[in-house]
Design a protein around this motif. Structure first.
Motif, PDB file in Angstrom:
ATOM      1  N   UNK A 102       0.826  -1.210   0.000  1.00  0.00           N
ATOM      2  CA  UNK A 102       0.000   0.000   0.000  1.00  0.00           C
ATOM      3  C   UNK A 102       0.860   1.260   0.000  1.00  0.00           C
ATOM      4  N   UNK A 103       1.924   1.254   0.797  1.00  0.00           N
ATOM      5  CA  UNK A 103       2.762   2.451   0.921  1.00  0.00           C
ATOM      6  C   UNK A 103       3.401   2.821  -0.416  1.00  0.00           C
ATOM      7  N   UNK A 104       3.857   1.815  -1.164  1.00  0.00           N
ATOM      8  CA  UNK A 104       4.467   2.077  -2.476  1.00  0.00           C
ATOM      9  C   UNK A 104       3.426   2.603  -3.455  1.00  0.00           C
ATOM     10  N   UNK A 105       2.249   2.025  -3.412  1.00  0.00           N
ATOM     11  CA  UNK A 105       1.174   2.456  -4.313  1.00  0.00           C
ATOM     12  C   UNK A 105       0.779   3.901  -4.019  1.00  0.00           C
ATOM     13  N   UNK A 111       2.058  11.128  -9.049  1.00  0.00           N
ATOM     14  CA  UNK A 111       2.612  11.120 -10.410  1.00  0.00           C
ATOM     15  C   UNK A 111       1.647  10.439 -11.377  1.00  0.00           C
ATOM     16  N   UNK A 112       0.986   9.387 -10.908  1.00  0.00           N
ATOM     17  CA  UNK A 112       0.014   8.676 -11.739  1.00  0.00           C
ATOM     18  C   UNK A 112      -1.192   9.579 -12.032  1.00  0.00           C
ATOM     19  N   UNK A 165       2.663   4.957 -17.895  1.00  0.00           N
ATOM     20  CA  UNK A 165       2.321   5.729 -16.706  1.00  0.00           C
ATOM     21  C   UNK A 165       3.033   5.160 -15.471  1.00  0.00           C
ATOM     22  N   UNK A 166       3.324   6.017 -14.468  1.00  0.00           N
ATOM     23  CA  UNK A 166       3.823   5.495 -13.181  1.00  0.00           C
ATOM     24  C   UNK A 166       2.844   4.475 -12.615  1.00  0.00           C
ATOM     25  N   UNK A 182       0.391  -4.486  -8.534  1.00  0.00           N
ATOM     26  CA  UNK A 182      -0.188  -3.139  -8.468  1.00  0.00           C
ATOM     27  C   UNK A 182      -1.684  -3.163  -8.166  1.00  0.00           C
ATOM     28  N   UNK A 183      -2.330  -4.310  -8.394  1.00  0.00           N
ATOM     29  CA  UNK A 183      -3.774  -4.386  -8.222  1.00  0.00           C
ATOM     30  C   UNK A 183      -4.556  -3.811  -9.385  1.00  0.00           C
TER      31      UNK A 183
END
Length: 397
Positions: A102-105, A111-112, A165-166, A182-183
């Motif tokens: 979750x933290x990385x997402x 940016x996304x 995209x990021x 990434x889900x």
């Protein structure tokens, strides 16, 4: 001697105080294994004998094949230009419970969202961020929203940019190494598109889903409820040719769970070449609409058809209905109207009479007699020319 033996026995008990309880422990362990074995036998018998029908039904439901939709055929104009075809598009969704970190997402969402606002400006960067991050307000992952459709119907050109995209761009040195972490899921599908826009829209037709009532009327099974049918025009009249034949894919157990393999390949639909001429169709639409706009008494319906006399090919069809102060192509009155085309037959009758020389020319006076109670009220004389009769659409004439 006996005293020495007793001392040795006492010494052994002090060094191993649990030896006296070994038998009790073995009995306890054996009891638990016995209970476990009884449970195994019980559930084995229950599933094999008592509930066997339920498990067989579940197995059959899991092995039920899925339909593989064929690619619908194209509709072509007289010169081979495309009037109706298929376009591949992509749907993007976020599965919040499948995100690995979750933290990385969350760290890469700004940016996304910036790229999303650039390519999909219906929302600003902040609005995209608020929408994407909303489910993370629930601290318990299992209670979060499972599925959120992010984009629907993305075309192929934007899809190629979307992969950069990021978050979406995965690999070594990226926030996520694999897309599954990434889900975010991306699925492709075909949608019907009409390059000529509204030109000859009612003649070409349209595809869509039918409700249960319409399926019963047409004799289609309820299994076709998710299928796209031709609703009217050429799409509807030639639906069986354009649609093709469905294929089937069956479930197969694999190392990553149940996977589907196509056993029966679908047969794509036929391409249908029509007699419609795009240039003439455009001219006919424009001419008919221009004529309607200058009419003081607005006709409720207007129909124009252009045919090749030698072959009988229908080159162009234009239909307009007057609605809410403007003319729109709402119905293909040329083919679907239930009114007899009496005025059209009058014109054809006089044209045939002129071609067969029953009338010397279009300006020759013709005697006109009242017929079936209808008088020749348009004219004060007892005769009229073919030109006047056509112009006034006179029944006695």
């Amino acid at each position: 001697m006996s005293t020495e033996t007793e001392n040795r026995s006492k010494k052994t008990k002090k060094e191993n105080p649990g030896n006296g309880n070994l038998l009790g422990r073995y009995i306890l362990i054996a009891f638990f294994f016995f209970i476990w074995a009884v449970g195994v036998v019980y559930f084995l018998a229950k599933n094999s004998l008592v509930d066997s029908s339920k498990w067989v039904e579940r197995e059959n439901s899991m092995r039920k094949p899925k339909i593989v939709e064929p690619v619908r055929g194209d509709i072509l104009a007289r010169d081979g230009s495309i009037l109706a075809t298929n376009e591949i598009c992509y749907d993007v969704a976020i599965h919040y419970r499948q995100i690995a970190k979750d933290s990385t997402f969350i760290a890469n969402v700004p940016a996304f969202a910036e790229k999303m606002a650039e390519y999909f400006p219906e929302r600003t960067k902040q609005e995209w961020m608020d929408t994407i991050l909303a489910p993370f307000r629930e601290p318990v992952k299992s209670k979060r929203r499972k599925y959120f459709p992010l984009i629907k119907g993305m075309n192929h050109d934007i899809y190629q940019e979307f992969l950069k995209f990021p978050i979406i761009d995965c690999g070594y040195g990226k926030p996520f190494r694999y897309r599954c972490q990434t889900g975010i899921s991306i699925s492709s599908r075909y949608r019907r598109m009409y390059p000529c826009g509204n030109m000859a829209r009612r003649s070409i037709g349209k595809v869509g889903q039918m409700d249960t009532t319409d399926l019963k009327k047409t004799g289609k099974g309820i299994e076709c409820k998710d299928r796209l049918f031709g609703l009217y025009g050429l799409e509807g009249a030639l639906d069986s040719l354009l649609y093709g034949t469905q294929g089937k894919k069956y479930p197969t157990a694999g190392t990553r769970g149940i996977q589907y393999w196509t056993n029966i390949e679908p047969v794509n639909g036929y391409n249908v070449k029509s007699t419609i001429d795009i240039t003439l169709q455009d001219l006919l639409d424009t001419s008919l609409l221009d004529e309607l706009e200058v009419q003081e008494r607005k006709p409720q319906k207007a129909i124009a058809m252009l045919m090749d006399v030698k072959t009988g090919d229908l080159l162009a069809v234009s239909n307009y209905d007057y609605s809410n102060g403007k003319y729109i192509e709402a119905m293909n009155n040329a083919f679907e109207s239930k009114y007899d085309p009496g005025s059209l037959l009058k014109t054809l009758t006089l044209i045939i009479a002129l071609e067969d020389k029953l009338i010397p020319n279009i300006n020759t006076p013709i005697p006109v007699t009242p017929i079936m109670g209808q008088s020749h009220s348009y004219f004060n004389t007892s005769s009229a020319t073919a030109s006047d009769i056509i112009m006034k659409s006179s029944n006695p004439g």
